[in-house]
Design a protein around this motif. Structure first.
Motif, PDB file in Angstrom:
ATOM      1  N   SER A  14       0.888  -1.390   0.110  1.00 32.94           N
ATOM      2  CA  SER A  14       0.111   0.064  -0.113  1.00 32.94           C
ATOM      3  C   SER A  14       0.724   1.241   0.224  1.00 32.94           C
ATOM      4  CB  SER A  14      -0.900   0.048   1.246  1.00 32.94           C
ATOM      5  OG  SER A  14      -0.084  -0.087   2.549  1.00 32.94           O
ATOM      6  N   THR A  15       1.997   1.237   0.089  1.00 31.39           N
ATOM      7  CA  THR A  15       3.223   2.250   0.161  1.00 31.39           C
ATOM      8  C   THR A  15       3.041   2.893  -1.555  1.00 31.39           C
ATOM      9  OG1 THR A  15       4.922   0.564  -0.597  1.00 31.39           O
ATOM     10  CG2 THR A  15       4.779   1.281   1.852  1.00 31.39           C
ATOM     11  N   HIS A  16       3.325   4.372  -1.155  1.00 28.32           N
ATOM     12  CA  HIS A  16       3.439   5.063  -2.538  1.00 28.32           C
ATOM     13  C   HIS A  16       4.687   5.311  -2.803  1.00 28.32           C
ATOM     14  CE1 HIS A  16      -0.747   6.593  -1.109  1.00 28.32           C
ATOM     15  NE2 HIS A  16      -0.926   5.565  -2.299  1.00 28.32           N
ATOM     16  N   TRP A  17       5.140   5.284  -3.813  1.00 27.44           N
ATOM     17  CA  TRP A  17       6.527   5.935  -4.509  1.00 27.44           C
ATOM     18  C   TRP A  17       7.516   4.643  -4.127  1.00 27.44           C
ATOM     19  CZ3 TRP A  17       5.349   9.357  -8.225  1.00 27.44           C
ATOM     20  CH2 TRP A  17       4.226  10.041  -7.726  1.00 27.44           C
ATOM     21  N   ASP A  18       6.918   3.580  -3.980  1.00 30.32           N
ATOM     22  CA  ASP A  18       7.924   2.304  -3.712  1.00 30.32           C
ATOM     23  C   ASP A  18       7.725   1.361  -4.716  1.00 30.32           C
ATOM     24  OD1 ASP A  18       9.266   0.761  -2.233  1.00 30.32           O
ATOM     25  OD2 ASP A  18       7.686   0.420  -0.325  1.00 30.32           O
ATOM     26  N   GLY A  27      17.674  -8.040 -18.938  1.00 25.22           N
ATOM     27  CA  GLY A  27      18.233  -6.988 -18.299  1.00 25.22           C
ATOM     28  C   GLY A  27      17.224  -5.876 -17.806  1.00 25.22           C
ATOM     29  N   GLN A  28      15.911  -6.173 -18.004  1.00 26.03           N
ATOM     30  CA  GLN A  28      14.696  -5.147 -17.776  1.00 26.03           C
ATOM     31  C   GLN A  28      14.048  -5.504 -16.498  1.00 26.03           C
ATOM     32  OE1 GLN A  28      14.000  -2.243 -19.913  1.00 26.03           O
ATOM     33  NE2 GLN A  28      16.177  -2.644 -20.663  1.00 26.03           N
ATOM     34  N   HIS A  29      13.663  -4.705 -15.698  1.00 27.76           N
ATOM     35  CA  HIS A  29      12.625  -4.939 -14.629  1.00 27.76           C
ATOM     36  C   HIS A  29      11.093  -4.393 -15.024  1.00 27.76           C
ATOM     37  CE1 HIS A  29      15.703  -5.098 -10.963  1.00 27.76           C
ATOM     38  NE2 HIS A  29      15.517  -6.375 -11.828  1.00 27.76           N
ATOM     39  N   VAL A  30      10.228  -5.248 -14.730  1.00 29.18           N
ATOM     40  CA  VAL A  30       8.777  -4.983 -14.798  1.00 29.18           C
ATOM     41  C   VAL A  30       8.519  -4.782 -13.249  1.00 29.18           C
ATOM     42  CG1 VAL A  30       6.580  -5.684 -15.550  1.00 29.18           C
ATOM     43  CG2 VAL A  30       8.663  -6.537 -16.678  1.00 29.18           C
ATOM     44  N   LYS A  31       8.087  -3.335 -13.100  1.00 30.84           N
ATOM     45  CA  LYS A  31       7.741  -3.101 -11.678  1.00 30.84           C
ATOM     46  C   LYS A  31       6.203  -2.756 -11.579  1.00 30.84           C
ATOM     47  CE  LYS A  31      12.526  -1.451 -11.301  1.00 30.84           C
ATOM     48  NZ  LYS A  31      13.158  -0.071 -11.043  1.00 30.84           N
ATOM     49  N   THR A 101      17.845   1.065 -13.187  1.00 29.27           N
ATOM     50  CA  THR A 101      17.217   2.486 -13.179  1.00 29.27           C
ATOM     51  C   THR A 101      17.018   2.752 -11.566  1.00 29.27           C
ATOM     52  OG1 THR A 101      16.461   2.036 -15.349  1.00 29.27           O
ATOM     53  CG2 THR A 101      15.607   3.874 -14.140  1.00 29.27           C
ATOM     54  N   LEU A 102      17.176   3.908 -11.176  1.00 25.00           N
ATOM     55  CA  LEU A 102      16.901   4.635  -9.878  1.00 25.00           C
ATOM     56  C   LEU A 102      15.510   5.242 -10.005  1.00 25.00           C
ATOM     57  CD1 LEU A 102      20.190   5.949  -8.270  1.00 25.00           C
ATOM     58  CD2 LEU A 102      18.813   3.885  -7.605  1.00 25.00           C
ATOM     59  N   ASN A 103      14.596   5.026  -9.339  1.00 21.27           N
ATOM     60  CA  ASN A 103      13.337   5.879  -9.389  1.00 21.27           C
ATOM     61  C   ASN A 103      13.424   7.444  -9.499  1.00 21.27           C
ATOM     62  OD1 ASN A 103      13.773   5.596  -6.590  1.00 21.27           O
ATOM     63  ND2 ASN A 103      11.777   6.062  -6.252  1.00 21.27           N
ATOM     64  N   THR A 104      14.465   7.929  -8.695  1.00 20.52           N
ATOM     65  CA  THR A 104      14.644   9.210  -8.855  1.00 20.52           C
ATOM     66  C   THR A 104      15.481   9.656  -9.795  1.00 20.52           C
ATOM     67  OG1 THR A 104      16.185   9.083  -6.941  1.00 20.52           O
ATOM     68  CG2 THR A 104      13.685   9.488  -6.530  1.00 20.52           C
ATOM     69  N   ILE A 113      14.534   4.742  -4.092  1.00 15.03           N
ATOM     70  CA  ILE A 113      14.897   3.397  -3.789  1.00 15.03           C
ATOM     71  C   ILE A 113      15.788   2.493  -4.667  1.00 15.03           C
ATOM     72  CG2 ILE A 113      13.318   1.099  -3.660  1.00 15.03           C
ATOM     73  CD1 ILE A 113      11.924   3.324  -1.983  1.00 15.03           C
ATOM     74  N   ALA A 114      16.941   2.382  -3.838  1.00 15.84           N
ATOM     75  CA  ALA A 114      18.086   1.911  -4.733  1.00 15.84           C
ATOM     76  C   ALA A 114      17.910   0.298  -5.039  1.00 15.84           C
ATOM     77  CB  ALA A 114      19.398   1.901  -3.657  1.00 15.84           C
ATOM     78  N   ARG A 115      17.185  -0.643  -4.230  1.00 15.47           N
ATOM     79  CA  ARG A 115      17.058  -1.878  -4.691  1.00 15.47           C
ATOM     80  C   ARG A 115      15.654  -2.053  -4.034  1.00 15.47           C
ATOM     81  NH1 ARG A 115      22.255  -5.125  -2.799  1.00 15.47           N
ATOM     82  NH2 ARG A 115      23.652  -3.670  -3.782  1.00 15.47           N
ATOM     83  N   PRO A 116      14.648  -2.090  -5.194  1.00 16.67           N
ATOM     84  CA  PRO A 116      13.253  -2.378  -4.882  1.00 16.67           C
ATOM     85  C   PRO A 116      13.076  -3.835  -4.642  1.00 16.67           C
ATOM     86  CG  PRO A 116      13.678  -1.209  -7.128  1.00 16.67           C
ATOM     87  CD  PRO A 116      14.870  -1.488  -6.549  1.00 16.67           C
ATOM     88  N   ASP A 117      12.344  -4.009  -3.506  1.00 14.47           N
ATOM     89  CA  ASP A 117      11.699  -5.340  -3.279  1.00 14.47           C
ATOM     90  C   ASP A 117      11.210  -6.155  -4.461  1.00 14.47           C
ATOM     91  OD1 ASP A 117      12.600  -5.003  -0.796  1.00 14.47           O
ATOM     92  OD2 ASP A 117      10.855  -4.400  -0.011  1.00 14.47           O
TER      93      ASP A 117
END
Length: 119
Positions: A14-18, A27-31, A101-104, A113-117
């Protein structure tokens, strides 16, 4: 190989911007990410980003215009282009971007968020 149910994955946080990683390929992430409010102005020097609205709507702000995005619509932000997502109400978005890719992007700061879960 497992199918991924986006609604089930979105129900897990439920967190935002996470952003949360749901898949990886070439080499791509789907988030998946939920956000509300304004994000920081930033750009990604070496990465393009794809934003696909799963639920809700938001506006992608660029320095020269605003692009409204609604459910089922997507936008690719080319590398080097400064942007800022803004959502009046909570929105759920699928992101497709290089794993590093860093979100910011260029902005850094407390929303990075350096390392997304993985979920």
């Amino acid at each position: 190989m497992h199918k991924i149910n986006l609604a089930e994955k979105l129900a897990l946080f439920s967190t935002h911007w996470d952003p949360k990683i749901v898949a990886e390929l070439n080499g791509q992430h789907v988030k998946l990410v939920k956000f509300r409010g304004e994000f920081v102005w930033h750009h990604h020097e070496h990465e393009d980003e794809l934003f696909l609205v799963v639920h809700g709507s938001f506006d992608m702000h660029f320095r020269d215009r605003v692009v409204p995005l609604r459910e089922g619509e997507m936008l690719v932000v080319p590398r080097g282009v400064e942007h800022r997502p803004v959502a009046d109400a909570e929105v759920s978005v699928l992101l497709f971007e290089p794993a590093a890719t860093l979100n910011t992007g260029s902005a850094g700061g407390d929303k990075t968020i350096a390392r997304p879960d993985w979920i």
